[in-house]
Design a protein around this motif. Structure first.
Motif, PDB file in Angstrom:
ATOM      1  N   LEU A 134       0.855  -1.182   0.000  1.00 55.88           N
ATOM      2  CA  LEU A 134       0.000   0.000   0.000  1.00 55.88           C
ATOM      3  C   LEU A 134       0.887   1.226   0.000  1.00 55.88           C
ATOM      4  N   ASP A 135       0.617   2.148  -0.909  1.00 57.38           N
ATOM      5  CA  ASP A 135       1.384   3.393  -0.951  1.00 57.38           C
ATOM      6  C   ASP A 135       0.499   4.480  -1.547  1.00 57.38           C
ATOM      7  N   VAL A 136      -0.026   5.323  -0.688  1.00 50.83           N
ATOM      8  CA  VAL A 136      -0.916   6.402  -1.121  1.00 50.83           C
ATOM      9  C   VAL A 136      -0.399   7.712  -0.537  1.00 50.83           C
ATOM     10  N   ALA A 137      -0.147   8.682  -1.399  1.00 49.70           N
ATOM     11  CA  ALA A 137       0.300  10.008  -0.955  1.00 49.70           C
ATOM     12  C   ALA A 137      -0.857  10.993  -1.065  1.00 49.70           C
ATOM     13  N   TYR A 138      -0.951  11.888  -0.098  1.00 47.74           N
ATOM     14  CA  TYR A 138      -1.939  12.962  -0.162  1.00 47.74           C
ATOM     15  C   TYR A 138      -1.429  14.067  -1.080  1.00 47.74           C
ATOM     16  N   ARG A 139      -2.335  14.911  -1.542  1.00 51.18           N
ATOM     17  CA  ARG A 139      -1.928  16.099  -2.277  1.00 51.18           C
ATOM     18  C   ARG A 139      -1.116  16.986  -1.335  1.00 51.18           C
ATOM     19  N   PRO A 140      -0.053  17.596  -1.832  1.00 45.90           N
ATOM     20  CA  PRO A 140       0.810  18.400  -0.944  1.00 45.90           C
ATOM     21  C   PRO A 140       0.069  19.491  -0.182  1.00 45.90           C
ATOM     22  N   ASP A 141      -0.948  20.086  -0.802  1.00 44.66           N
ATOM     23  CA  ASP A 141      -1.671  21.174  -0.145  1.00 44.66           C
ATOM     24  C   ASP A 141      -2.928  20.706   0.578  1.00 44.66           C
ATOM     25  N   GLN A 142      -3.177  19.385   0.587  1.00 41.85           N
ATOM     26  CA  GLN A 142      -4.362  18.849   1.253  1.00 41.85           C
ATOM     27  C   GLN A 142      -4.010  17.562   2.004  1.00 41.85           C
ATOM     28  N   PRO A 143      -3.252  17.664   3.073  1.00 40.76           N
ATOM     29  CA  PRO A 143      -2.927  16.460   3.842  1.00 40.76           C
ATOM     30  C   PRO A 143      -4.140  15.971   4.618  1.00 40.76           C
ATOM     31  N   GLY A 144      -4.069  14.717   5.055  1.00 36.95           N
ATOM     32  CA  GLY A 144      -5.047  14.235   6.010  1.00 36.95           C
ATOM     33  C   GLY A 144      -4.690  14.735   7.397  1.00 36.95           C
ATOM     34  N   LEU A 145      -5.598  14.560   8.325  1.00 39.55           N
ATOM     35  CA  LEU A 145      -5.351  14.981   9.701  1.00 39.55           C
ATOM     36  C   LEU A 145      -5.708  13.822  10.629  1.00 39.55           C
ATOM     37  N   ALA A 146      -4.681  13.285  11.301  1.00 33.22           N
ATOM     38  CA  ALA A 146      -4.893  12.201  12.248  1.00 33.22           C
ATOM     39  C   ALA A 146      -5.049  12.789  13.645  1.00 33.22           C
ATOM     40  N   LEU A 147      -6.072  12.332  14.359  1.00 37.91           N
ATOM     41  CA  LEU A 147      -6.420  12.904  15.662  1.00 37.91           C
ATOM     42  C   LEU A 147      -6.761  11.800  16.650  1.00 37.91           C
ATOM     43  N   HIS A 148      -6.539  12.075  17.915  1.00 36.31           N
ATOM     44  CA  HIS A 148      -7.147  11.268  18.953  1.00 36.31           C
ATOM     45  C   HIS A 148      -8.646  11.590  18.944  1.00 36.31           C
ATOM     46  N   ARG A 149      -9.479  10.583  19.160  1.00 36.42           N
ATOM     47  CA  ARG A 149     -10.922  10.834  19.185  1.00 36.42           C
ATOM     48  C   ARG A 149     -11.296  11.891  20.222  1.00 36.42           C
ATOM     49  N   ALA A 150     -10.554  11.900  21.326  1.00 34.21           N
ATOM     50  CA  ALA A 150     -10.840  12.898  22.359  1.00 34.21           C
ATOM     51  C   ALA A 150     -10.565  14.308  21.860  1.00 34.21           C
ATOM     52  N   ALA A 151      -9.575  14.471  20.987  1.00 30.84           N
ATOM     53  CA  ALA A 151      -9.266  15.792  20.445  1.00 30.84           C
ATOM     54  C   ALA A 151     -10.371  16.248  19.491  1.00 30.84           C
ATOM     55  N   LEU A 152     -10.834  15.332  18.631  1.00 30.91           N
ATOM     56  CA  LEU A 152     -11.917  15.700  17.717  1.00 30.91           C
ATOM     57  C   LEU A 152     -13.197  15.973  18.496  1.00 30.91           C
ATOM     58  N   PHE A 153     -13.479  15.157  19.502  1.00 29.84           N
ATOM     59  CA  PHE A 153     -14.635  15.399  20.360  1.00 29.84           C
ATOM     60  C   PHE A 153     -14.547  16.790  20.982  1.00 29.84           C
ATOM     61  N   HIS A 154     -13.370  17.169  21.451  1.00 31.28           N
ATOM     62  CA  HIS A 154     -13.173  18.471  22.087  1.00 31.28           C
ATOM     63  C   HIS A 154     -13.523  19.610  21.137  1.00 31.28           C
TER      64      HIS A 154
END
Length: 386
Positions: free
Chosen positions: A83-103
């Motif tokens: 598996l090898d998938v790159a995001y667009r340079p100007d549109q990265p994904g955002l990984a979060l702890h669920r507690a951070a997104l809940f906040h």
């Protein structure tokens, strides 16, 4: 036009819907079954289209400050790249702890004037002429013009019967240790399709500068059944032998309660609404987390519903369904197709994945298609809107 709306569930979809609808001037009452609302689970990824929803809530910058920006998803099967998938340079994904997104969603809902009623488990609805009532374990509430079921996979209002998937996982969040692994990539390792391990940087928790990671380890349904009796040290030794780079992440796990078992299912409602009731998020559709779209789908459902409710109610719910139908259907189908290649008892599919599909995925134009797939915008997420 504005409506009296009850929302059940203070999860991702429920909080996002509450904030968006309150911002539009609707009278919103949010019911939550827990006495103290809290997130369940470890890490997740908000894809670029989901971030656009957070931006519309005024919560995007706060989420970005807490999360880890993802530039790539990379998985190995032995020495091969599977598996090898790159995001667009100007549109990265955002990984979060669920507690951070809940906040950040809780803050957005609070700013919009939403005050939840906690300790209420939604059990039924009661329709009367011109209105609908929500029935909880504390009695009947209403009248409302609309009830939004965002109660998740345990919803008692949804008629969805999902198909259990043969594999789940155990998850934990841990401090990010000293390691050579990049803090901007999801890394995974596979053994055929019967074992998958992963490390996901998830930023930090509110009020805590410590960078964190989510680690996961796939287990079959039978292994999940036996998990309560599994010796922790024996499991840690198995993980370290399978993927030595994962060992530093396990050091702080000294108690099995740090590991959360998760089971997955697949299915969706053909018609996620009735006269004055609409289901969003996991109450309407469920899939494997393989494509990293769970939080995305809940956020997009909330956004599409808020747009649809800017018109008369009798038109709004069918319009909502039409606006999400094709995007949801496509991603449900792709999840059903991809998941067995990574989590199943199949023998031929991992060989096809490693020796045919993975090499092809690096040939133009497939990298761009895979980027759009993971980013959540392979087709318009909300029909008729960019």
């Amino acid at each position: 036009m504005t409506y009296r709306i009850a929302i059940t569930g203070a999860g991702i979809g429920g909080l996002a819907a509450a904030a968006l609808l309150a911002q539009d001037g609707h009278s919103v009452t949010l019911y939550e079954r827990f006495a103290t609302p809290r997130p369940l689970g470890s890490g997740l990824v908000v894809q670029p289209v989901g971030l656009a929803v957070l931006d519309s809530l005024g919560a995007g910058d706060e989420a970005r400050a807490l999360g880890a920006h993802l530039t790539r998803m990379l998985g190995h099967s032995g020495s091969r790249i599977a598996l090898d998938v790159a995001y667009r340079p100007d549109q990265p994904g955002l990984a979060l702890h669920r507690a951070a997104l809940f906040h950040v969603l809780w803050q957005a809902a609070t700013r919009a004037g939403v005050t939840p009623l906690t300790g209420h488990t939604a059990t039924d609805t009661l329709e009367t002429p011109g209105a609908i009532h929500l029935v909880t374990d504390h009695g009947s509430h209403g009248p409302f013009d609309l009830i939004v079921d965002a109660s998740g996979a345990g919803s008692r209002l949804s008629r969805l019967t999902a198909r259990p998937l043969p594999f789940g996982a155990v998850w934990a969040d841990v401090p990010w240790p000293g390691t050579d692994l990049p803090g901007t990539e999801l890394r995974q390792r596979y053994l055929a399709a019967r074992r998958m391990a992963g490390i996901l940087p998830i930023g930090r928790l509110p009020g805590d500068p410590t960078p964190r990671a989510a680690v996961f380890w796939s287990l079959s349904a039978a292994e999940l059944d036996a998990w309560p009796d599994r010796d922790l040290q024996d499991w840690k030794a198995e993980v370290a032998a399978f993927w030595p780079a994962m060992q530093p992440f396990l050091t702080g796990i000294t108690d099995k309660t740090r590991l959360t078992p998760a089971r997955y299912s697949h299915g969706s409602l053909a018609r996620p609404y009735a006269n004055r009731l609409v289901h969003i998020g996991d109450a309407a559709h469920r899939a494997s987390p393989q494509l990293g779209q769970g939080a995305n789908m809940a956020l997009l459902d909330a956004f599409a519903l808020a747009l649809a409710l800017r018109q008369p109610l009798e038109k709004a719910l069918p319009a909502y369904h039409r606006s999400r139908r094709w995007h949801l259907g496509l991603y449900q189908a792709l999840s059903a197709a991809f998941t067995p290649q990574y989590q199943s008892h199949r023998r031929a599919l991992p060989l096809l994945r490693d020796h045919v599909l993975s090499p092809l995925s690096r040939v133009w134009p497939l990298p761009r298609i895979l980027t759009a797939l993971v980013s959540g915008d392979l087709i318009p997420p909300v029909a008729g809107r960019r």
